[in-house]
Design an enzyme around this catalytic site. Structure first.
Site, PDB file in Angstrom:
ATOM      1  N   GLY A   1       0.630  -1.104  -0.207  1.00 60.41           N
ATOM      2  CA  GLY A   1      -0.013   0.177   0.370  1.00 60.41           C
ATOM      3  C   GLY A   1       0.217   1.248  -0.131  1.00 60.41           C
ATOM      4  O   GLY A   1       1.951   1.345  -0.575  1.00 60.41           O
TER       5      GLY A   1
ATOM      6  N   THR B   1       0.947  -1.529   8.807  1.00 57.44           N
ATOM      7  CA  THR B   1      -0.123  -2.146   8.813  1.00 57.44           C
ATOM      8  C   THR B   1       0.376  -2.742   7.287  1.00 57.44           C
ATOM      9  O   THR B   1       1.137  -2.926   6.913  1.00 57.44           O
ATOM     10  CB  THR B   1      -1.372  -1.242   8.409  1.00 57.44           C
ATOM     11  OG1 THR B   1      -1.270  -0.779   7.402  1.00 57.44           O
ATOM     12  CG2 THR B   1      -1.320  -0.299   9.968  1.00 57.44           C
TER      13      THR B   1
ATOM     14  N   ASN C   1      -1.976  -4.604   4.903  1.00 57.42           N
ATOM     15  CA  ASN C   1      -2.800  -3.897   3.456  1.00 57.42           C
ATOM     16  C   ASN C   1      -3.243  -5.458   3.082  1.00 57.42           C
ATOM     17  O   ASN C   1      -2.557  -5.788   2.114  1.00 57.42           O
ATOM     18  CB  ASN C   1      -1.972  -3.111   2.538  1.00 57.42           C
ATOM     19  CG  ASN C   1      -3.681  -2.527   1.581  1.00 57.42           C
ATOM     20  OD1 ASN C   1      -4.105  -2.366   2.827  1.00 57.42           O
ATOM     21  ND2 ASN C   1      -3.113  -2.211   0.347  1.00 57.42           N
TER      22      ASN C   1
ATOM     23  N   GLU D   1      -6.569  -2.491   6.540  1.00 53.79           N
ATOM     24  CA  GLU D   1      -5.401  -2.345   7.301  1.00 53.79           C
ATOM     25  C   GLU D   1      -4.899  -2.811   8.419  1.00 53.79           C
ATOM     26  O   GLU D   1      -6.231  -2.661   9.511  1.00 53.79           O
ATOM     27  CB  GLU D   1      -4.395  -0.940   6.726  1.00 53.79           C
ATOM     28  CG  GLU D   1      -4.555   0.044   5.695  1.00 53.79           C
ATOM     29  CD  GLU D   1      -4.058   0.858   5.520  1.00 53.79           C
ATOM     30  OE1 GLU D   1      -4.509   1.581   6.456  1.00 53.79           O
ATOM     31  OE2 GLU D   1      -3.078   0.984   4.036  1.00 53.79           O
TER      32      GLU D   1
ATOM     33  N   ILE E   1      -1.063  -5.251  13.139  1.00 51.45           N
ATOM     34  CA  ILE E   1      -0.635  -6.591  14.038  1.00 51.45           C
ATOM     35  C   ILE E   1       0.713  -5.804  15.151  1.00 51.45           C
ATOM     36  O   ILE E   1       1.532  -5.799  15.348  1.00 51.45           O
ATOM     37  CB  ILE E   1       0.213  -7.995  13.070  1.00 51.45           C
ATOM     38  CG1 ILE E   1      -0.927  -7.750  11.405  1.00 51.45           C
ATOM     39  CG2 ILE E   1      -0.078  -9.035  13.376  1.00 51.45           C
ATOM     40  CD1 ILE E   1      -0.671  -8.506  10.471  1.00 51.45           C
TER      41      ILE E   1
ATOM     42  N   TYR F   1       4.316 -10.137   3.219  1.00 48.24           N
ATOM     43  CA  TYR F   1       3.936  -9.494   1.440  1.00 48.24           C
ATOM     44  C   TYR F   1       4.143 -10.744   0.741  1.00 48.24           C
ATOM     45  O   TYR F   1       5.009 -11.411   0.515  1.00 48.24           O
ATOM     46  CB  TYR F   1       5.103  -8.162   1.330  1.00 48.24           C
ATOM     47  CG  TYR F   1       5.036  -6.594   1.700  1.00 48.24           C
ATOM     48  CD1 TYR F   1       3.851  -6.196   1.463  1.00 48.24           C
ATOM     49  CD2 TYR F   1       6.253  -6.529   2.301  1.00 48.24           C
ATOM     50  CE1 TYR F   1       3.518  -4.861   1.952  1.00 48.24           C
ATOM     51  CE2 TYR F   1       5.779  -5.260   3.118  1.00 48.24           C
ATOM     52  CZ  TYR F   1       4.938  -4.340   2.466  1.00 48.24           C
ATOM     53  OH  TYR F   1       4.813  -3.259   3.013  1.00 48.24           O
TER      54      TYR F   1
ATOM     55  N   ARG G   1     -14.849   1.693  16.758  1.00 48.90           N
ATOM     56  CA  ARG G   1     -15.295   2.739  16.095  1.00 48.90           C
ATOM     57  C   ARG G   1     -15.983   2.825  15.356  1.00 48.90           C
ATOM     58  O   ARG G   1     -15.143   2.296  14.475  1.00 48.90           O
ATOM     59  CB  ARG G   1     -14.498   3.646  17.619  1.00 48.90           C
ATOM     60  CG  ARG G   1     -12.915   4.043  16.354  1.00 48.90           C
ATOM     61  CD  ARG G   1     -12.351   4.880  17.374  1.00 48.90           C
ATOM     62  NE  ARG G   1     -10.495   5.509  16.315  1.00 48.90           N
ATOM     63  CZ  ARG G   1      -9.998   4.875  15.144  1.00 48.90           C
ATOM     64  NH1 ARG G   1     -10.908   6.348  14.695  1.00 48.90           N
ATOM     65  NH2 ARG G   1      -8.816   5.288  15.453  1.00 48.90           N
TER      66      ARG G   1
ATOM     67  N   PHE H   1      -9.523  12.804  12.104  1.00 44.82           N
ATOM     68  CA  PHE H   1      -8.373  13.763  13.055  1.00 44.82           C
ATOM     69  C   PHE H   1      -7.463  14.820  12.045  1.00 44.82           C
ATOM     70  O   PHE H   1      -7.187  15.019  11.635  1.00 44.82           O
ATOM     71  CB  PHE H   1      -7.356  13.209  13.191  1.00 44.82           C
ATOM     72  CG  PHE H   1      -7.758  11.482  14.340  1.00 44.82           C
ATOM     73  CD1 PHE H   1      -8.358  11.514  15.661  1.00 44.82           C
ATOM     74  CD2 PHE H   1      -8.212  10.360  13.827  1.00 44.82           C
ATOM     75  CE1 PHE H   1      -9.268  10.629  16.513  1.00 44.82           C
ATOM     76  CE2 PHE H   1      -8.866   9.254  14.493  1.00 44.82           C
ATOM     77  CZ  PHE H   1      -9.291   9.485  15.577  1.00 44.82           C
TER      78      PHE H   1
END
Length: 309
Positions: free
Chosen positions: A194, A205, A207, A257, A260, A268, A281, A286
């Site tokens: 990503g 992350t 992806n 995403e 972990i 990958y 949520r 932000f």
């Protein structure tokens, strides 16, 4: 041992339940319990008749639902029950044109199905009979005894179906969806490259590209999940589904995403399976990267706590 039954395998007399069985949820397992009860009483091998593709893929492609399971995943869930075989049929033009009688006769002649358990409000055949008595009469003509299973609801009286579970997941209602499934919803996919924006703020992350474009992706938002890696290891994780409005354009393609927690290697090209535990949520923008970083820190701690329970 559960196995896929090939056409022409008539060595074993069988009793079958028919359906898409997408998700193999608690309602499906209730139907399978009914199937096994009749099978034991009649000394018939209990099997499931299902389809490699959803009928709407052929009949109304634009209305075809996203799927809770791939055919392979469905077979694995079915194999975990006490059935003894799976008849996996392609829903093609030949099957689409079959009348209910011809379908029953095909099951009898090609798979030695002697009895069929029909779930509540389950219909088949291009002529689409609707009354139980019609199926009983057709079954008698075809040499297939028909049994009718009653409607199954959960302890709260709520209807359980694949379509209800899909709606819950598409609304982010993971907890009730998992209750209806009887297990935690899982989504597997390949880790692809990503923009690697998470790495720049301390939250790298993975992806995830879903293993099938037809697989249902839950609603946009942040989730506590358990990440199952291809080497068999399992980690707590949090997943963001959506458009990453703080670090990317609101019109950016939807992404999945996973951060972990505690994993630092490269995966990958490998397959990761995400086990959804709880919705945390909604996705939001932000005002600064520091504010985003602070929220992600809180999300990660929550995900770790939930995984530890």
């Amino acid at each position: 041992m559960t196995s896929t039954i090939e056409r022409g395998d008539i060595r074993t007399p069988r009793i079958a339940a028919i359906g898409m069985f997408d998700g193999v949820h608690t309602g499906h397992r209730h139907l399978i319990d009914t199937l096994i009860t009749h099978g034991n009483r009649l000394n018939l091998s209990p099997v499931v008749v299902t389809f490699a593709n959803h009928p709407r893929d052929l009949i109304h492609p634009k209305e075809a639902p996203s799927m809770l399971t791939t055919p392979d995943e469905r077979c694995r869930h079915l194999a975990a029950t006490s059935i003894e075989g799976i008849i996996m049929l392609p829903f093609d033009d030949e099957l689409r044109r079959m009348s209910a009688f011809d379908f029953l006769k095909m099951l009898r002649d090609d798979y030695n199905v002697r009895a069929l358990v029909l779930g509540f409000n389950n219909h088949f055949g291009h002529d689409h009979p609707t009354e139980e008595a019609e199926y009983d009469a057709l079954g008698e003509r075809a040499g297939v005894k028909i049994f009718h299973a009653g409607e199954y609801r959960d302890g709260s009286g709520d209807k359980i179906s694949s379509s209800v579970i899909r709606k819950l997941l598409l609304n982010g209602d993971i907890t009730p969806a998992n209750v209806m499934l009887g297990y935690r919803y899982r989504l597997s996919g390949t880790v692809v490259h990503g923009k690697e924006l998470g790495r720049t703020i301390g939250f790298p992350t993975a992806n995830i590209l879903p293993s099938s474009p037809r697989r249902l992706v839950p609603a946009n938002g942040v989730y506590a999940v358990r990440a199952h890696l291809s080497d068999g290891s399992v980690y707590p994780a949090m997943v963001n589904i959506g458009h990453r409005p703080t670090v990317d354009s609101p019109t950016a393609p939807k992404s999945i995403e996973a951060h972990i927690i505690g994993f630092h290697g490269s995966i990958y090209g490998e397959t990761v399976e995400l086990e959804f535990i709880k919705f945390l949520r909604k996705e939001r923008r932000f005002d600064s990267l520091d504010e985003l970083r602070h929220q992600l820190t809180l999300d990660a701690e929550t995900a770790k706590t939930i995984n530890a329970d």
